[in-house]
Motif scaffolding. Structure first.
Motif, PDB file in Angstrom:
ATOM      1  N   LEU A  91       0.831  -1.201   0.000  1.00 25.15           N
ATOM      2  CA  LEU A  91       0.000   0.000   0.000  1.00 25.15           C
ATOM      3  C   LEU A  91       0.871   1.259   0.000  1.00 25.15           C
ATOM      4  O   LEU A  91       0.510   2.270  -0.607  1.00 25.15           O
ATOM      5  N   ILE A  92       2.024   1.192   0.658  1.00 21.95           N
ATOM      6  CA  ILE A  92       2.955   2.332   0.662  1.00 21.95           C
ATOM      7  C   ILE A  92       3.360   2.656  -0.771  1.00 21.95           C
ATOM      8  O   ILE A  92       3.291   3.817  -1.198  1.00 21.95           O
ATOM      9  N   LYS A  93       3.786   1.653  -1.520  1.00 19.91           N
ATOM     10  CA  LYS A  93       4.183   1.850  -2.913  1.00 19.91           C
ATOM     11  C   LYS A  93       3.024   2.361  -3.761  1.00 19.91           C
ATOM     12  O   LYS A  93       3.188   3.261  -4.579  1.00 19.91           O
ATOM     13  N   ASP A  94       1.852   1.776  -3.558  1.00 18.34           N
ATOM     14  CA  ASP A  94       0.683   2.174  -4.352  1.00 18.34           C
ATOM     15  C   ASP A  94       0.337   3.646  -4.123  1.00 18.34           C
ATOM     16  O   ASP A  94       0.070   4.383  -5.073  1.00 18.34           O
ATOM     17  N   ILE A  95       0.347   4.073  -2.874  1.00 19.59           N
ATOM     18  CA  ILE A  95       0.026   5.473  -2.552  1.00 19.59           C
ATOM     19  C   ILE A  95       1.110   6.395  -3.082  1.00 19.59           C
ATOM     20  O   ILE A  95       0.811   7.432  -3.690  1.00 19.59           O
ATOM     21  N   SER A  96       2.360   6.024  -2.885  1.00 16.77           N
ATOM     22  CA  SER A  96       3.473   6.851  -3.363  1.00 16.77           C
ATOM     23  C   SER A  96       3.465   6.989  -4.878  1.00 16.77           C
ATOM     24  O   SER A  96       3.716   8.076  -5.412  1.00 16.77           O
ATOM     25  N   ARG A  97       3.174   5.907  -5.568  1.00 15.95           N
ATOM     26  CA  ARG A  97       3.124   5.921  -7.027  1.00 15.95           C
ATOM     27  C   ARG A  97       1.985   6.817  -7.521  1.00 15.95           C
ATOM     28  O   ARG A  97       2.145   7.584  -8.457  1.00 15.95           O
ATOM     29  N   LYS A  98       0.850   6.714  -6.868  1.00 11.58           N
ATOM     30  CA  LYS A  98      -0.353   7.435  -7.319  1.00 11.58           C
ATOM     31  C   LYS A  98      -0.328   8.922  -6.954  1.00 11.58           C
ATOM     32  O   LYS A  98      -0.735   9.772  -7.746  1.00 11.58           O
ATOM     33  N   PHE A  99       0.154   9.245  -5.735  1.00  8.59           N
ATOM     34  CA  PHE A  99       0.042  10.621  -5.246  1.00  8.59           C
ATOM     35  C   PHE A  99       1.377  11.281  -4.912  1.00  8.59           C
ATOM     36  O   PHE A  99       1.413  12.434  -4.513  1.00  8.59           O
ATOM     37  N   GLY A 100       2.467  10.538  -5.025  1.00 11.37           N
ATOM     38  CA  GLY A 100       3.792  11.058  -4.682  1.00 11.37           C
ATOM     39  C   GLY A 100       4.197  10.639  -3.280  1.00 11.37           C
ATOM     40  O   GLY A 100       3.357  10.551  -2.380  1.00 11.37           O
ATOM     41  N   SER A 101       5.476  10.388  -3.098  1.00 13.98           N
ATOM     42  CA  SER A 101       5.947   9.913  -1.792  1.00 13.98           C
ATOM     43  C   SER A 101       5.773  10.968  -0.706  1.00 13.98           C
ATOM     44  O   SER A 101       5.635  10.629   0.472  1.00 13.98           O
ATOM     45  N   GLN A 102       5.768  12.259  -1.080  1.00 10.64           N
ATOM     46  CA  GLN A 102       5.592  13.317  -0.086  1.00 10.64           C
ATOM     47  C   GLN A 102       4.240  13.212   0.612  1.00 10.64           C
ATOM     48  O   GLN A 102       4.074  13.712   1.721  1.00 10.64           O
ATOM     49  N   CYS A 103       3.302  12.528   0.002  1.00  7.85           N
ATOM     50  CA  CYS A 103       1.957  12.361   0.561  1.00  7.85           C
ATOM     51  C   CYS A 103       1.894  11.232   1.582  1.00  7.85           C
ATOM     52  O   CYS A 103       1.079  11.255   2.495  1.00  7.85           O
ATOM     53  N   MET A 104       2.787  10.247   1.442  1.00  5.80           N
ATOM     54  CA  MET A 104       2.719   9.012   2.233  1.00  5.80           C
ATOM     55  C   MET A 104       3.587   9.106   3.493  1.00  5.80           C
ATOM     56  O   MET A 104       4.800   9.000   3.445  1.00  5.80           O
ATOM     57  N   VAL A 105       2.916   9.324   4.632  1.00  2.93           N
ATOM     58  CA  VAL A 105       3.596   9.341   5.926  1.00  2.93           C
ATOM     59  C   VAL A 105       3.345   7.988   6.585  1.00  2.93           C
ATOM     60  O   VAL A 105       2.205   7.636   6.890  1.00  2.93           O
ATOM     61  N   ALA A 106       4.415   7.253   6.774  1.00  6.80           N
ATOM     62  CA  ALA A 106       4.310   5.948   7.427  1.00  6.80           C
ATOM     63  C   ALA A 106       4.355   6.169   8.931  1.00  6.80           C
ATOM     64  O   ALA A 106       5.341   6.666   9.469  1.00  6.80           O
ATOM     65  N   SER A 107       3.286   5.818   9.588  1.00  8.08           N
ATOM     66  CA  SER A 107       3.205   5.972  11.034  1.00  8.08           C
ATOM     67  C   SER A 107       3.689   4.689  11.699  1.00  8.08           C
ATOM     68  O   SER A 107       3.263   3.600  11.325  1.00  8.08           O
ATOM     69  N   ILE A 108       4.599   4.845  12.649  1.00  2.81           N
ATOM     70  CA  ILE A 108       5.099   3.703  13.409  1.00  2.81           C
ATOM     71  C   ILE A 108       4.784   3.933  14.874  1.00  2.81           C
ATOM     72  O   ILE A 108       5.196   4.940  15.458  1.00  2.81           O
ATOM     73  N   GLU A 109       4.053   3.000  15.467  1.00  4.09           N
ATOM     74  CA  GLU A 109       3.806   3.011  16.906  1.00  4.09           C
ATOM     75  C   GLU A 109       4.761   1.990  17.501  1.00  4.09           C
ATOM     76  O   GLU A 109       4.683   0.800  17.198  1.00  4.09           O
ATOM     77  N   ALA A 110       5.687   2.473  18.337  1.00  4.39           N
ATOM     78  CA  ALA A 110       6.778   1.635  18.833  1.00  4.39           C
ATOM     79  C   ALA A 110       6.710   1.456  20.342  1.00  4.39           C
ATOM     80  O   ALA A 110       6.469   2.410  21.078  1.00  4.39           O
ATOM     81  N   LYS A 111       6.946   0.230  20.773  1.00  4.56           N
ATOM     82  CA  LYS A 111       7.000  -0.080  22.200  1.00  4.56           C
ATOM     83  C   LYS A 111       8.337  -0.764  22.483  1.00  4.56           C
ATOM     84  O   LYS A 111       8.728  -1.697  21.792  1.00  4.56           O
ATOM     85  N   LYS A 112       9.017  -0.269  23.495  1.00  2.00           N
ATOM     86  CA  LYS A 112      10.324  -0.825  23.850  1.00  2.00           C
ATOM     87  C   LYS A 112      10.156  -2.234  24.408  1.00  2.00           C
ATOM     88  O   LYS A 112       9.309  -2.471  25.264  1.00  2.00           O
ATOM     89  N   VAL A 113      10.994  -3.169  23.906  1.00  2.00           N
ATOM     90  CA  VAL A 113      10.941  -4.547  24.391  1.00  2.00           C
ATOM     91  C   VAL A 113      12.225  -4.942  25.114  1.00  2.00           C
ATOM     92  O   VAL A 113      12.221  -5.876  25.919  1.00  2.00           O
ATOM     93  N   SER A 114      13.333  -4.230  24.820  1.00  2.00           N
ATOM     94  CA  SER A 114      14.600  -4.434  25.529  1.00  2.00           C
ATOM     95  C   SER A 114      15.528  -3.287  25.132  1.00  2.00           C
ATOM     96  O   SER A 114      15.143  -2.416  24.352  1.00  2.00           O
TER      97      SER A 114
END
Length: 176
Positions: free
Chosen positions: A34-57
């Motif tokens: 989906l990242i590639k599809d959105i970037s291809r269609k609307f430009g990579s500047q449009c696609m913000v990948a959100s990462i929710e991170a939890k520390k495990v060690s």
């Protein structure tokens, strides 16, 4: 705009309503193409990948989805690199451990991700005060910061934060 975005069609409708970017977490973890599809269609500047991170060690975080409720078993650093390979334009990096605490950003996490990806990283989760935001940019290498709690609960105000950032040579938009 972020939240509940699951398809190129969703993105098209959001952009038609005036948004410039979309932030997506759960859907891209489930379907990375989906990242590639959105970037291809609307430009990579449009696609913000959100990462929710939890520390495990020490120096290890896991990607979570569904608003930080569901484990994925995916390593944050590996996922951040993959996101770049799929042509996301930015990463919105949220520390689940710090989100809403006001105890400060997870500078270790921000630094670890910022130093391995070639795209901008927006730090999110836990901003305590202006000095914490300044540290996120100057020492942890965030390209931008997101803040909510500090403003919602009036722990500080935007003019003061902006002034502190400018005094520390951090580029912020100037309004006339």
């Amino acid at each position: 705009v972020g939240g509940g975005i699951k398809s190129v069609t969703d993105v098209r409708e959001i952009l038609r309503c005036g948004a410039e970017k979309v932030a997506i977490n759960t859907a891209i973890v489930r379907e990375p193409m989906l990242i590639k599809d959105i970037s291809r269609k609307f430009g990579s500047q449009c696609m913000v990948a959100s990462i929710e991170a939890k520390k495990v060690s020490d120096f290890k975080w896991e990607v979570y989805i569904e608003n930080g409720r569901e484990k994925t078993g995916i390593d944050v650093i590996e996922w951040a690199q993959k996101i770049c390979d799929y042509n996301a334009g930015e990463i919105l990096l949220t520390s689940i451990d710090k989100e809403g605490t006001g105890d400060g950003f997870d500078h270790e996490l921000i630094s670890a991700v910022s130093q391995i990806v070639p795209i901008p990283v927006i730090a999110s989760g836990g901003m305590q005060d202006s000095s914490d935001g300044i540290k996120a940019v100057k020492e942890s290498y965030a390209d931008a910061i997101a803040m909510a709690d500090i403003l919602h609960y009036k722990k500080s105000d935007l003019p003061s934060i902006r002034s502190d950032f400018l005094k520390n040579n951090i580029n912020v938009r100037v309004f006339e």
